[in-house]
Enzyme design. Structure first.
Site, PDB file in Angstrom:
ATOM      1  CD  GLU A  34      14.278  -1.584 -65.887  1.00  0.00           C
ATOM      2  OE1 GLU A  34      14.765  -0.452 -65.745  1.00  0.00           O
ATOM      3  OE2 GLU A  34      13.383  -2.050 -65.164  1.00  0.00           O
ATOM      4  NE  ARG A 259      19.781  10.250 -70.584  1.00  0.00           N
ATOM      5  CZ  ARG A 259      19.549   9.038 -70.129  1.00  0.00           C
ATOM      6  NH1 ARG A 259      20.337   8.488 -69.234  1.00  0.00           N
ATOM      7  NH2 ARG A 259      18.516   8.354 -70.565  1.00  0.00           N
ATOM      8  CE  LYS A 269      14.729   1.767 -71.784  1.00  0.00           C
ATOM      9  NZ  LYS A 269      15.142   0.706 -70.911  1.00  0.00           N
TER      10      LYS A 269
HETATM   11  P1  ATP Z   1      15.363   5.434 -70.397  1.00  0.00           P
HETATM   12  O1  ATP Z   1      15.325   6.539 -69.406  1.00  0.00           O
HETATM   13  O2  ATP Z   1      15.041   5.870 -71.785  1.00  0.00           O
HETATM   14  O3  ATP Z   1      14.609   4.228 -69.957  1.00  0.00           O
HETATM   15  P2  ATP Z   1      17.648   4.150 -69.397  1.00  0.00           P
HETATM   16  O4  ATP Z   1      19.006   4.712 -69.256  1.00  0.00           O
HETATM   17  O5  ATP Z   1      16.852   3.935 -68.172  1.00  0.00           O
HETATM   18  O6  ATP Z   1      16.888   5.024 -70.449  1.00  0.00           O
HETATM   19  P3  ATP Z   1      18.422   1.463 -69.878  1.00  0.00           P
HETATM   20  O7  ATP Z   1      17.670   0.392 -70.539  1.00  0.00           O
HETATM   21  O8  ATP Z   1      18.686   1.356 -68.438  1.00  0.00           O
HETATM   22  O9  ATP Z   1      17.668   2.806 -70.202  1.00  0.00           O
HETATM   23  O10 ATP Z   1      19.772   1.766 -70.635  1.00  0.00           O
HETATM   24  C1  ATP Z   1      20.589   0.844 -71.314  1.00  0.00           C
HETATM   25  C2  ATP Z   1      21.861   1.537 -71.696  1.00  0.00           C
HETATM   26  O11 ATP Z   1      21.585   2.592 -72.617  1.00  0.00           O
HETATM   27  C3  ATP Z   1      22.535   2.176 -70.500  1.00  0.00           C
HETATM   28  O12 ATP Z   1      23.909   1.886 -70.537  1.00  0.00           O
HETATM   29  C4  ATP Z   1      22.242   3.640 -70.658  1.00  0.00           C
HETATM   30  O13 ATP Z   1      23.214   4.412 -70.059  1.00  0.00           O
HETATM   31  C5  ATP Z   1      22.176   3.789 -72.180  1.00  0.00           C
HETATM   32  N1  ATP Z   1      21.350   4.945 -72.574  1.00  0.00           N
HETATM   33  C6  ATP Z   1      20.050   5.144 -72.302  1.00  0.00           C
HETATM   34  N2  ATP Z   1      19.633   6.335 -72.773  1.00  0.00           N
HETATM   35  C7  ATP Z   1      20.706   6.902 -73.371  1.00  0.00           C
HETATM   36  C8  ATP Z   1      20.936   8.142 -74.042  1.00  0.00           C
HETATM   37  N3  ATP Z   1      19.966   9.041 -74.195  1.00  0.00           N
HETATM   38  N4  ATP Z   1      22.170   8.386 -74.533  1.00  0.00           N
HETATM   39  C9  ATP Z   1      23.145   7.476 -74.401  1.00  0.00           C
HETATM   40  N5  ATP Z   1      23.005   6.300 -73.770  1.00  0.00           N
HETATM   41  C10 ATP Z   1      21.802   6.011 -73.254  1.00  0.00           C
HETATM   42 MG    MG Z   2      16.115   2.801 -66.855  1.00  0.00          MG
END
Ligand code: ATP
Ligand code: MG
Length: 540
Positions: A34, A259, A269
């Site tokens: 995102e 994760r 983020k």
């Molecule tokens: P954040 O909470 O940091 O915003 P998010 O999961 O909401 O993380 P996205 O942009 O939705 O962020 O994630 C893009 C991809 O990265 C998704 O497939 C998510 O599962 C993966 N991802 C995000 N954080 C991690 C992590 N700590 N370890 C492994 N994969 C991750």
């Molecule tokens: Mg997210």
């Protein structure tokens, strides 16, 4: 081509089965960020898993911006994410935006409405949330659930046409308010938001929710294996429900993995954005942050990050990884690659009283990698040594300089301290030493043993530099570490004066450093410490 080392894991087994059974001829994975912030090392893990698997099995990987929430998203993030993925060394097969599919998603939602599988609900968000119940309280069906298909078609069309205010209505899937899985209790699939979107402008005023949008995006692109993190495990039934009931031709499979979580840092983020917005750090690329741009600015290499992620591997259970493991991999990567030079980060002037020439001494660039050759470093009667390498009254086993003691200057001669000069406050400001011409480095001199080897920089040609030494951003108590940055000023060898941003060195005894890409200006070199030389970390 670089050898891809994906450790054998459960996702691979699924893929192998799917290829052998003929379910898929070719696999397609995707990375779906995102664009609501800069990506971090956790995202790097997801990127590496997706791209490595596709590469290993001759498939492809799409980059898709999951841009369904215009409130939090921005093109700045879109650009930074593309830049970071490329820097990691990956090329996506095709680039997509979830917003490209808004029309199709709307049509698919209409299919649900017409099947009697979605309805417009006029309740407040609070009421909807309350009626969905909890783990111990079953959900309640409300009056809007009984609306006719005709009414729903009409209302949903009007929602799309902008006839209603934000928050006044939503479209919900009609599944099962009594389901033990709360995600299946008539989730909201569309909400009204009169917001300008960074890709679609003002074309849309209704936006799809993640649980509805994501499976459709995957299906539209023909993704075969949709990898996501473990917290989505409970969402898998709803993922499959939307794929099936929206009549998607292609059926992707969601697979969850753990994760990446790391000690002493921030990996969300949202929290990172808060720190950036509040000015606690110097932007998204602050070298203390685990963002890809922060790690790059700090001097981390794509190789170190990939080696780390591959060593962590893919698993089905969450675990907390020690940040020292990441440090270990950058040391390993840089060890044979970067020149080993000298920097004095807290200088003390030394005058060599029995020498008045200037000569060039040959120094190896990397003792463990002969191919890196040698360089010439100047030596004269004025040098800087590290303040902490001299003490007036040495404790036992002190292996550096003190009055009357003799030490080796790395790559040069033995010097002996004869006189200590202090200012009016009693602070040591200069040492007077003599050198012994017989003791030149490489001469094989063996008659006396020096009291240790110290590093130094010739003073007349020394290049002034700033050094930024970092601690972890979060301390052992989980609080913001107030001492996460220490700045010192000193000197580096003159042959480093033309260093470019992100050039990396190992400074004798201080560790690995990289030239800062933001604050380095003509005549003012700024170095970020990537990592110190030693750690107690051992890879099993
Ligand atoms: P954040 O909470 O940091 O915003 P998010 O999961 O909401 O993380 P996205 O942009 O939705 O962020 O994630 C893009 C991809 O990265 C998704 O497939 C998510 O599962 C993966 N991802 C995000 N954080 C991690 C992590 N700590 N370890 C492994 N994969 C991750
Ligand atoms: Mg997210």
């Amino acid at each position: 081509m670089e050898e891809v080392k994906v450790s054998s894991n459960f996702i691979k087994k699924i893929i192998i089965d799917d290829l052998e059974s003929g379910k898929h001829e070719k696999i397609i994975t995707r990375f779906p960020p995102e664009p609501n912030g800069y990506i971090h090392i956790g995202h790097a893990k997801a990127i590496i898993i997706n791209f490595d698997l596709a590469e290993e099995f001759g498939g492809k990987t799409n980059l898709r911006f999951d841009d369904t929430n215009p409130v939090k998203e921005d093109v700045e993030y879109v650009e930074s994410i593309m830049n970071d993925i490329k820097w990691l060394g990956y090329e996506w097969d095709s680039l997509h935006y979830a917003s490209d599919y808004f029309e199709e998603m709307y049509n698919r939602a209409m299919i649900l409405v017409k099947k009697g599988l979605a309805y417009v609900d006029d309740s407040t968000p609070e009421k909807i949330s309350e009626e969905r119940g909890t783990l111990t309280k079953t959900g309640i069906e409300n009056e809007y659930r009984k609306r006719s298909i005709e009414d729903n078609v009409d209302l949903f069309t009007k929602m799309k046409n902008g006839e209603y205010e934000d928050g006044s209505r939503v479209l919900r899937a009609k599944i099962d308010m009594g389901s033990p899985n709360i995600n299946m209790r008539d989730p909201v699939i569309y909400r009204i938001a009169h917001k300008t979107h960074h890709q679609t402008g003002d074309k849309w005023c209704i936006y799809p929710m993640y649980d509805f949008a994501h499976p459709l995006e995957d299906a539209i692109e023909g993704i075969t294996h949709s990898l996501c993190t473990l917290e989505f495990e409970d969402h898998r039934p709803i993922y499959d429900w939307f794929v099936e009931n929206c009549d998607m031709e292609s059926v992707p499979r969601q697979i969850e993995f753990a994760r990446l979580e790391m000690t002493n840092t921030v990996m969300s983020k949202r929290k990172l954005k808060l720190m950036v917005d509040e000015g606690v750090v110097d932007g998204w690329d602050d070298p203390r942050l685990p963002t890809i741009s922060g790690l790059r600015r700090r001097g981390y290499t794509p190789e170190a990050i990939k080696d780390f992620a591959r060593a962590v591997g893919v698993s089905k259970s969450n675990s907390l990884i020690d940040s020292m493991m990441l440090e270990h991999f950058v040391r390993e990567d840089l060890k044979l690659k970067v020149p080993r030079t000298m920097a004095v980060i807290d200088p003390l002037k030394v005058t060599i009283t029995n020498y008045d020439e200037i000569e060039l001494l040959e120094a190896e660039n990397n003792q463990e990698n002969e191919e890196m050759g040698t360089r010439m470093i100047p030596f004269s009667n004025e040098i800087y040594i590290e303040k902490e390498d001299f003490i007036e009254e040495p404790p036992k086993k002190w292996k550096r300089l003190y009055p009357g003691a003799e030490v080796r200057l790395k790559h040069a001669y033995f010097i002996k301290c004869n006189e200590v000069i202090k200012d009016e406050n009693g602070e040591i400001i200069e040492l007077k030493c003599t050198y012994d011409p017989m003791t030149k480095s490489g001469s094989g001199f063996k008659e006396r043993k020096p009291n240790g080897t110290i590093h130094w920089v010739e003073a007349k040609k020394a290049v002034p530099a700033e050094f930024r030494l970092y601690g972890s951003i979060i301390d052992e108590d989980g609080e913001l570490n107030k001492e996460s940055l220490v700045v010192t000023h000193g000197f580096v060898e003159d042959n480093m004066k033309d260093s470019k941003p992100i050039d990396k060195y190992q400074f004798f005894r201080h560790g690995y450093f990289a030239v800062d890409n933001k604050d380095t200006k003509e005549g003012q070199l700024v170095f970020n410490r990537i990592v110190s030389l030693k750690s107690s970390y051992r890879v099993k």
